[in-house]
Design a protein around this motif. Structure first.
Motif: not given
Length: 60
Positions: A9-14, A23-31, A33-39, A48-49
């Motif tokens: 998963i890559q975070l592409v929008r702020s 925002r908590a879901t973004v952090r929960g996925l391990g993301l 900064k912008l464009n950071s990638v999580s496996e 679901g997240m």
């Protein structure tokens, strides 16, 4: 690691200006900064997240 599938998963929008729970879901996925990638393991909970914040992320 188990034989379960991996999803990238890559975070592409702020997440600034989004709901607190999104925002908590973004952090929960391990993301962070912008464009950071999580496996992560491809589980129903992770799917679901991703679905909840689909407008912020890109599945690679």
């Amino acid at each position: 690691m188990s034989n379960q599938a991996i999803v990238k998963i890559q975070l592409v929008r702020s997440p600034i200006g989004t709901k607190v729970s999104h925002r908590a879901t973004v952090r929960g996925l391990g993301l962070r900064k912008l464009n950071s990638v999580s496996e992560l393991q491809d589980t129903p909970a992770v799917r679901g997240m991703i679905n909840k914040i689909s407008y912020l992320v890109k599945v690679l």
